[in-house]
Design a protein around this motif. Structure first.
Motif, PDB file in Angstrom:
ATOM      1  N   ILE A  10       0.844  -1.207   0.000  1.00  0.00           N
ATOM      2  CA  ILE A  10       0.000   0.000   0.000  1.00  0.00           C
ATOM      3  C   ILE A  10       0.871   1.247   0.000  1.00  0.00           C
ATOM      4  O   ILE A  10       0.631   2.186  -0.774  1.00  0.00           O
ATOM      5  CB  ILE A  10      -0.974  -0.007   1.199  1.00  0.00           C
ATOM      6  CG1 ILE A  10      -1.995  -1.133   1.058  1.00  0.00           C
ATOM      7  CG2 ILE A  10      -1.693   1.342   1.315  1.00  0.00           C
ATOM      8  CD1 ILE A  10      -2.832  -1.375   2.303  1.00  0.00           C
ATOM      9  N   ARG A  32      -3.005  -1.849 -12.278  1.00  0.00           N
ATOM     10  CA  ARG A  32      -4.343  -2.374 -11.986  1.00  0.00           C
ATOM     11  C   ARG A  32      -4.215  -3.727 -11.284  1.00  0.00           C
ATOM     12  O   ARG A  32      -4.902  -3.997 -10.299  1.00  0.00           O
ATOM     13  CB  ARG A  32      -5.154  -2.482 -13.287  1.00  0.00           C
ATOM     14  CG  ARG A  32      -6.484  -3.208 -13.174  1.00  0.00           C
ATOM     15  CD  ARG A  32      -7.400  -2.726 -12.093  1.00  0.00           C
ATOM     16  NE  ARG A  32      -7.776  -1.338 -12.239  1.00  0.00           N
ATOM     17  CZ  ARG A  32      -8.165  -0.577 -11.207  1.00  0.00           C
ATOM     18  NH1 ARG A  32      -8.243  -1.066  -9.990  1.00  0.00           N
ATOM     19  NH2 ARG A  32      -8.479   0.684 -11.396  1.00  0.00           N
ATOM     20  N   VAL A  35      -3.060  -3.085  -7.668  1.00  0.00           N
ATOM     21  CA  VAL A  35      -4.144  -2.562  -6.828  1.00  0.00           C
ATOM     22  C   VAL A  35      -5.165  -3.653  -6.554  1.00  0.00           C
ATOM     23  O   VAL A  35      -5.625  -3.821  -5.423  1.00  0.00           O
ATOM     24  CB  VAL A  35      -4.795  -1.314  -7.468  1.00  0.00           C
ATOM     25  CG1 VAL A  35      -6.075  -0.923  -6.746  1.00  0.00           C
ATOM     26  CG2 VAL A  35      -3.808  -0.141  -7.473  1.00  0.00           C
ATOM     27  N   ASN A  36      -5.520  -4.415  -7.567  1.00  0.00           N
ATOM     28  CA  ASN A  36      -6.501  -5.490  -7.374  1.00  0.00           C
ATOM     29  C   ASN A  36      -6.012  -6.541  -6.384  1.00  0.00           C
ATOM     30  O   ASN A  36      -6.808  -7.078  -5.612  1.00  0.00           O
ATOM     31  CB  ASN A  36      -6.859  -6.141  -8.708  1.00  0.00           C
ATOM     32  CG  ASN A  36      -7.753  -5.273  -9.547  1.00  0.00           C
ATOM     33  OD1 ASN A  36      -8.312  -4.289  -9.080  1.00  0.00           O
ATOM     34  ND2 ASN A  36      -7.876  -5.617 -10.810  1.00  0.00           N
ATOM     35  N   LEU A  39      -6.611  -5.080  -3.058  1.00  0.00           N
ATOM     36  CA  LEU A  39      -8.049  -5.050  -2.793  1.00  0.00           C
ATOM     37  C   LEU A  39      -8.582  -6.418  -2.371  1.00  0.00           C
ATOM     38  O   LEU A  39      -9.530  -6.505  -1.595  1.00  0.00           O
ATOM     39  CB  LEU A  39      -8.813  -4.575  -4.033  1.00  0.00           C
ATOM     40  CG  LEU A  39      -8.840  -3.084  -4.296  1.00  0.00           C
ATOM     41  CD1 LEU A  39      -9.403  -2.799  -5.681  1.00  0.00           C
ATOM     42  CD2 LEU A  39      -9.655  -2.373  -3.231  1.00  0.00           C
ATOM     43  N   LEU A  43      -8.331  -6.447   4.585  1.00  0.00           N
ATOM     44  CA  LEU A  43      -7.891  -5.106   4.952  1.00  0.00           C
ATOM     45  C   LEU A  43      -8.579  -4.634   6.218  1.00  0.00           C
ATOM     46  O   LEU A  43      -9.763  -4.888   6.414  1.00  0.00           O
ATOM     47  CB  LEU A  43      -8.208  -4.122   3.823  1.00  0.00           C
ATOM     48  CG  LEU A  43      -7.607  -4.416   2.453  1.00  0.00           C
ATOM     49  CD1 LEU A  43      -8.207  -3.493   1.406  1.00  0.00           C
ATOM     50  CD2 LEU A  43      -6.102  -4.277   2.493  1.00  0.00           C
ATOM     51  N   GLN A  47      -6.749   0.690   6.076  1.00  0.00           N
ATOM     52  CA  GLN A  47      -6.144   0.246   4.824  1.00  0.00           C
ATOM     53  C   GLN A  47      -7.167   0.268   3.697  1.00  0.00           C
ATOM     54  O   GLN A  47      -6.850   0.664   2.572  1.00  0.00           O
ATOM     55  CB  GLN A  47      -5.568  -1.156   4.972  1.00  0.00           C
ATOM     56  CG  GLN A  47      -4.366  -1.241   5.870  1.00  0.00           C
ATOM     57  CD  GLN A  47      -3.963  -2.670   6.137  1.00  0.00           C
ATOM     58  OE1 GLN A  47      -4.807  -3.573   6.200  1.00  0.00           O
ATOM     59  NE2 GLN A  47      -2.668  -2.890   6.311  1.00  0.00           N
ATOM     60  N   ALA A  48      -8.375  -0.151   4.000  1.00  0.00           N
ATOM     61  CA  ALA A  48      -9.429  -0.176   2.982  1.00  0.00           C
ATOM     62  C   ALA A  48      -9.680   1.217   2.423  1.00  0.00           C
ATOM     63  O   ALA A  48      -9.840   1.379   1.207  1.00  0.00           O
ATOM     64  CB  ALA A  48     -10.713  -0.759   3.557  1.00  0.00           C
ATOM     65  N   VAL A  51      -6.716   2.143   0.143  1.00  0.00           N
ATOM     66  CA  VAL A  51      -6.747   1.407  -1.121  1.00  0.00           C
ATOM     67  C   VAL A  51      -7.901   1.904  -1.989  1.00  0.00           C
ATOM     68  O   VAL A  51      -7.779   1.961  -3.221  1.00  0.00           O
ATOM     69  CB  VAL A  51      -6.814  -0.113  -0.872  1.00  0.00           C
ATOM     70  CG1 VAL A  51      -6.972  -0.875  -2.171  1.00  0.00           C
ATOM     71  CG2 VAL A  51      -5.575  -0.574  -0.120  1.00  0.00           C
ATOM     72  N   LYS A  52      -8.984   2.305  -1.379  1.00  0.00           N
ATOM     73  CA  LYS A  52     -10.103   2.872  -2.144  1.00  0.00           C
ATOM     74  C   LYS A  52      -9.640   4.139  -2.875  1.00  0.00           C
ATOM     75  O   LYS A  52      -9.968   4.336  -4.043  1.00  0.00           O
ATOM     76  CB  LYS A  52     -11.269   3.190  -1.211  1.00  0.00           C
ATOM     77  CG  LYS A  52     -12.494   3.706  -1.910  1.00  0.00           C
ATOM     78  CD  LYS A  52     -13.621   3.964  -0.931  1.00  0.00           C
ATOM     79  CE  LYS A  52     -14.813   4.565  -1.641  1.00  0.00           C
ATOM     80  NZ  LYS A  52     -15.904   4.880  -0.723  1.00  0.00           N
ATOM     81  N   ASN A  55      -7.427   3.054  -5.758  1.00  0.00           N
ATOM     82  CA  ASN A  55      -8.244   2.489  -6.822  1.00  0.00           C
ATOM     83  C   ASN A  55      -8.914   3.594  -7.644  1.00  0.00           C
ATOM     84  O   ASN A  55      -8.948   3.537  -8.871  1.00  0.00           O
ATOM     85  CB  ASN A  55      -9.285   1.544  -6.226  1.00  0.00           C
ATOM     86  CG  ASN A  55      -9.986   0.729  -7.261  1.00  0.00           C
ATOM     87  OD1 ASN A  55      -9.365   0.155  -8.142  1.00  0.00           O
ATOM     88  ND2 ASN A  55     -11.309   0.667  -7.160  1.00  0.00           N
TER      89      ASN A  55
END
Length: 66
Positions: A10, A32, A35-36, A39, A43, A47-48, A51-52, A55
């Motif tokens: 991250i 991509r 990141v995927n 995801l 998380l 962290q979520a 990462v959002k 993304n």
């Protein structure tokens, strides 16, 4: 993916995302995939949200590249 590796991934993405573009040598499809993979991991909420944001930044770059 263990917690330390996830955090490193991250942090790396947060470092490079502002610097990449559709014209870079490394294609957006590579980012991509990165990141995927993050995801798909388990998380914690902080962290979520990070990462959002990553993304969404990548989605904007992908839209500009098309």
């Amino acid at each position: 993916m263990n917690h330390q590796q996830l955090e490193k991934d991250i942090e790396h993405l947060e470092h490079v995302m502002p610097r990449i573009s559709a014209a870079d040598r490394i294609p957006l499809s590579y980012w991509r995939t990165r990141v995927n993979s993050v995801l798909a991991a388990m998380l914690v909420p902080s962290q979520a949200s990070r990462v959002k944001r990553l993304n969404e930044a990548l989605r904007v770059l992908e839209a500009r590249g098309n």
